[in-house]
Design a protein around this motif. Structure first.
Motif, PDB file in Angstrom:
ATOM      1  N   MET A   1       0.751  -1.744   0.363  1.00 19.95           N
ATOM      2  CA  MET A   1       0.070  -0.168  -0.003  1.00 19.95           C
ATOM      3  C   MET A   1       0.919   1.297   0.079  1.00 19.95           C
ATOM      4  O   MET A   1       0.393   2.332  -0.187  1.00 19.95           O
ATOM      5  CB  MET A   1      -1.137  -0.452   1.674  1.00 19.95           C
ATOM      6  CG  MET A   1      -2.107  -1.230   1.091  1.00 19.95           C
ATOM      7  SD  MET A   1      -2.836  -0.815  -0.395  1.00 19.95           S
ATOM      8  CE  MET A   1      -3.965   0.760   0.310  1.00 19.95           C
ATOM      9  N   TYR A   2       2.164   1.325   0.360  1.00 16.46           N
ATOM     10  CA  TYR A   2       3.039   2.207   0.790  1.00 16.46           C
ATOM     11  C   TYR A   2       3.198   3.281  -0.794  1.00 16.46           C
ATOM     12  O   TYR A   2       2.908   3.813  -1.391  1.00 16.46           O
ATOM     13  CB  TYR A   2       4.536   1.894   0.614  1.00 16.46           C
ATOM     14  CG  TYR A   2       5.510   3.426   0.952  1.00 16.46           C
ATOM     15  CD1 TYR A   2       5.428   4.208   1.941  1.00 16.46           C
ATOM     16  CD2 TYR A   2       6.562   3.184  -0.047  1.00 16.46           C
ATOM     17  CE1 TYR A   2       6.435   5.668   1.734  1.00 16.46           C
ATOM     18  CE2 TYR A   2       7.167   4.206  -0.809  1.00 16.46           C
ATOM     19  CZ  TYR A   2       7.369   5.214   0.518  1.00 16.46           C
ATOM     20  OH  TYR A   2       8.251   5.913   0.369  1.00 16.46           O
ATOM     21  N   TYR A   3       3.562   2.193  -2.013  1.00 15.83           N
ATOM     22  CA  TYR A   3       3.701   2.821  -3.056  1.00 15.83           C
ATOM     23  C   TYR A   3       2.232   3.393  -3.504  1.00 15.83           C
ATOM     24  O   TYR A   3       2.300   4.439  -4.616  1.00 15.83           O
ATOM     25  CB  TYR A   3       4.563   1.587  -4.418  1.00 15.83           C
ATOM     26  CG  TYR A   3       4.909   1.292  -4.650  1.00 15.83           C
ATOM     27  CD1 TYR A   3       6.362   2.171  -4.560  1.00 15.83           C
ATOM     28  CD2 TYR A   3       5.780  -0.139  -4.066  1.00 15.83           C
ATOM     29  CE1 TYR A   3       7.854   1.764  -3.458  1.00 15.83           C
ATOM     30  CE2 TYR A   3       7.296  -0.158  -4.245  1.00 15.83           C
ATOM     31  CZ  TYR A   3       8.292   0.133  -4.272  1.00 15.83           C
ATOM     32  OH  TYR A   3       9.759   0.157  -4.028  1.00 15.83           O
ATOM     33  N   PHE A   4       0.456   2.627  -3.603  1.00  7.47           N
ATOM     34  CA  PHE A   4      -0.036   2.698  -4.151  1.00  7.47           C
ATOM     35  C   PHE A   4      -0.713   4.648  -3.550  1.00  7.47           C
ATOM     36  O   PHE A   4      -1.237   5.563  -4.101  1.00  7.47           O
ATOM     37  CB  PHE A   4      -1.211   1.828  -3.617  1.00  7.47           C
ATOM     38  CG  PHE A   4      -2.551   2.300  -3.998  1.00  7.47           C
ATOM     39  CD1 PHE A   4      -3.443   2.644  -4.800  1.00  7.47           C
ATOM     40  CD2 PHE A   4      -3.302   3.518  -2.962  1.00  7.47           C
ATOM     41  CE1 PHE A   4      -4.549   3.027  -5.796  1.00  7.47           C
ATOM     42  CE2 PHE A   4      -4.687   3.737  -3.523  1.00  7.47           C
ATOM     43  CZ  PHE A   4      -5.237   4.063  -4.385  1.00  7.47           C
TER      44      PHE A   4
ATOM     45  N   ALA B   1       3.121  -0.101  -7.651  1.00  4.38           N
ATOM     46  CA  ALA B   1       2.267  -0.848  -7.285  1.00  4.38           C
ATOM     47  C   ALA B   1       0.849  -1.955  -7.428  1.00  4.38           C
ATOM     48  O   ALA B   1       1.231  -2.596  -6.882  1.00  4.38           O
ATOM     49  CB  ALA B   1       1.017   0.458  -6.377  1.00  4.38           C
ATOM     50  N   ILE B   2       1.253  -1.247  -8.589  1.00  2.82           N
ATOM     51  CA  ILE B   2       0.455  -2.567  -9.433  1.00  2.82           C
ATOM     52  C   ILE B   2       1.424  -4.183  -8.977  1.00  2.82           C
ATOM     53  O   ILE B   2       1.060  -5.045  -9.204  1.00  2.82           O
ATOM     54  CB  ILE B   2       0.859  -2.541 -10.940  1.00  2.82           C
ATOM     55  CG1 ILE B   2      -0.913  -1.256 -10.904  1.00  2.82           C
ATOM     56  CG2 ILE B   2       0.136  -3.653 -12.394  1.00  2.82           C
ATOM     57  CD1 ILE B   2      -0.764  -0.589 -12.086  1.00  2.82           C
ATOM     58  N   GLY B   3       3.075  -4.128  -9.321  1.00  6.49           N
ATOM     59  CA  GLY B   3       3.820  -4.704  -9.338  1.00  6.49           C
ATOM     60  C   GLY B   3       3.891  -5.418  -8.307  1.00  6.49           C
ATOM     61  O   GLY B   3       3.935  -7.452  -7.874  1.00  6.49           O
ATOM     62  N   ASP B   4       3.221  -4.871  -6.494  1.00  6.87           N
ATOM     63  CA  ASP B   4       3.021  -5.355  -5.772  1.00  6.87           C
ATOM     64  C   ASP B   4       2.154  -6.036  -5.353  1.00  6.87           C
ATOM     65  O   ASP B   4       1.811  -7.573  -5.255  1.00  6.87           O
ATOM     66  CB  ASP B   4       3.196  -4.542  -4.570  1.00  6.87           C
ATOM     67  CG  ASP B   4       4.345  -4.077  -4.381  1.00  6.87           C
ATOM     68  OD1 ASP B   4       5.476  -4.387  -4.474  1.00  6.87           O
ATOM     69  OD2 ASP B   4       4.858  -2.973  -3.798  1.00  6.87           O
ATOM     70  N   PHE B   5       0.465  -5.433  -6.201  1.00  9.10           N
ATOM     71  CA  PHE B   5      -0.554  -6.684  -6.260  1.00  9.10           C
ATOM     72  C   PHE B   5      -0.578  -7.647  -6.836  1.00  9.10           C
ATOM     73  O   PHE B   5      -0.792  -8.151  -6.641  1.00  9.10           O
ATOM     74  CB  PHE B   5      -1.561  -5.359  -6.634  1.00  9.10           C
ATOM     75  CG  PHE B   5      -1.792  -4.072  -5.689  1.00  9.10           C
ATOM     76  CD1 PHE B   5      -2.322  -4.235  -4.898  1.00  9.10           C
ATOM     77  CD2 PHE B   5      -2.100  -2.987  -6.006  1.00  9.10           C
ATOM     78  CE1 PHE B   5      -1.846  -3.071  -3.438  1.00  9.10           C
ATOM     79  CE2 PHE B   5      -1.757  -1.790  -5.448  1.00  9.10           C
ATOM     80  CZ  PHE B   5      -2.442  -1.745  -3.867  1.00  9.10           C
ATOM     81  N   ASN B   6       0.245  -7.686  -7.281  1.00  7.19           N
ATOM     82  CA  ASN B   6       0.231  -8.776  -8.575  1.00  7.19           C
ATOM     83  C   ASN B   6       0.963  -9.697  -7.465  1.00  7.19           C
ATOM     84  O   ASN B   6       0.673 -10.393  -7.809  1.00  7.19           O
ATOM     85  CB  ASN B   6       1.067  -8.190 -10.688  1.00  7.19           C
ATOM     86  CG  ASN B   6       0.277  -7.851 -11.387  1.00  7.19           C
ATOM     87  OD1 ASN B   6      -0.196  -7.182 -11.563  1.00  7.19           O
ATOM     88  ND2 ASN B   6       1.163  -6.781 -12.492  1.00  7.19           N
TER      89      ASN B   6
ATOM     90  N   LEU C   1      -9.167  -4.505  -5.689  1.00  5.75           N
ATOM     91  CA  LEU C   1      -9.464  -3.080  -5.666  1.00  5.75           C
ATOM     92  C   LEU C   1      -8.404  -2.292  -6.224  1.00  5.75           C
ATOM     93  O   LEU C   1      -8.438  -1.115  -7.096  1.00  5.75           O
ATOM     94  CB  LEU C   1     -10.363  -3.035  -5.017  1.00  5.75           C
ATOM     95  CG  LEU C   1     -10.864  -1.169  -4.398  1.00  5.75           C
ATOM     96  CD1 LEU C   1     -11.587  -1.029  -5.543  1.00  5.75           C
ATOM     97  CD2 LEU C   1     -11.382  -1.198  -3.233  1.00  5.75           C
ATOM     98  N   HIS C   2      -7.527  -2.523  -5.573  1.00  2.50           N
ATOM     99  CA  HIS C   2      -6.725  -1.138  -5.276  1.00  2.50           C
ATOM    100  C   HIS C   2      -5.628  -1.436  -6.963  1.00  2.50           C
ATOM    101  O   HIS C   2      -4.836  -0.489  -7.393  1.00  2.50           O
ATOM    102  CB  HIS C   2      -5.362  -1.312  -4.195  1.00  2.50           C
ATOM    103  CG  HIS C   2      -6.487  -0.274  -3.511  1.00  2.50           C
ATOM    104  ND1 HIS C   2      -6.804  -1.544  -2.866  1.00  2.50           N
ATOM    105  CD2 HIS C   2      -6.497   0.470  -2.868  1.00  2.50           C
ATOM    106  CE1 HIS C   2      -7.935  -0.794  -1.399  1.00  2.50           C
ATOM    107  NE2 HIS C   2      -6.958   0.417  -1.578  1.00  2.50           N
ATOM    108  N   ARG C   3      -5.113  -2.572  -7.040  1.00  2.00           N
ATOM    109  CA  ARG C   3      -4.653  -2.825  -8.610  1.00  2.00           C
ATOM    110  C   ARG C   3      -5.865  -1.823  -9.482  1.00  2.00           C
ATOM    111  O   ARG C   3      -4.925  -1.295 -10.631  1.00  2.00           O
ATOM    112  CB  ARG C   3      -4.561  -4.604  -9.205  1.00  2.00           C
ATOM    113  CG  ARG C   3      -4.063  -3.963 -10.847  1.00  2.00           C
ATOM    114  CD  ARG C   3      -3.287  -5.399 -10.850  1.00  2.00           C
ATOM    115  NE  ARG C   3      -4.528  -6.262 -10.228  1.00  2.00           N
ATOM    116  CZ  ARG C   3      -4.317  -7.276 -11.445  1.00  2.00           C
ATOM    117  NH1 ARG C   3      -3.132  -8.357 -11.142  1.00  2.00           N
ATOM    118  NH2 ARG C   3      -4.914  -8.135 -11.862  1.00  2.00           N
ATOM    119  N   GLY C   4      -6.539  -2.273  -9.351  1.00  2.16           N
ATOM    120  CA  GLY C   4      -7.769  -1.380 -10.310  1.00  2.16           C
ATOM    121  C   GLY C   4      -7.673  -0.203 -11.014  1.00  2.16           C
ATOM    122  O   GLY C   4      -7.268   0.489 -11.641  1.00  2.16           O
TER     123      GLY C   4
END
Length: 122
Positions: free
Chosen positions: A1-4, A12-17, A31-34
């Motif tokens: 969530m830090y990057y987001f 952030a997308i990389g972390d969510f992936n 949701l946060h990747r979206g």
């Protein structure tokens, strides 16, 4: 969530992936990747993530709201439904955008009474 939270959406997308590889049904990550894809104007990916979020959590008003934003021009009927569901789930001030965007869609469809009702709700 830090990057987001710091608006570094690519990282952030990389972390969510990575998280979604381990936990494909992780609603918050999806949701946060979206949302990250939305901010990066990667709308197809955002739309897929919002729809998948709703598959796992049908009461996620944020996903309905953002999916409605993405569908306004290509599928206004679905966008109206998404804004309406979002408002059924959360009619509080933090979802005021759903009233505004739904009212705008009503105006484009000459449904002025419905639009006025939404404007007055704000």
């Amino acid at each position: 969530m830090y990057y987001f939270n710091s608006k570094n959406y690519d990282n952030a997308i990389g972390d969510f992936n990575e998280l979604l590889k381990r936990q494909p049904d992780h609603v918050s990550a999806r949701l946060h990747r979206g949302l990250s894809n939305f901010h990066l104007e990667e709308y197809q990916y955002a739309l897929a993530d919002f729809s998948a979020t709703l598959h796992y959590d049908p009461s996620n008003w944020i996903s309905y709201y953002y999916r409605g934003l993405l569908l306004r021009t290509c599928n206004p009927a679905q966008a109206l439904r998404d804004f309406s569901i979002s408002l059924l789930l959360n009619s509080e001030y933090d979802n005021v955008g759903a009233y505004l965007h739904r009212a705008l869609l009503y105006c484009t469809q000459n449904q002025f009474e419905e639009a006025i009702a939404d404007y007055e709700a704000v």
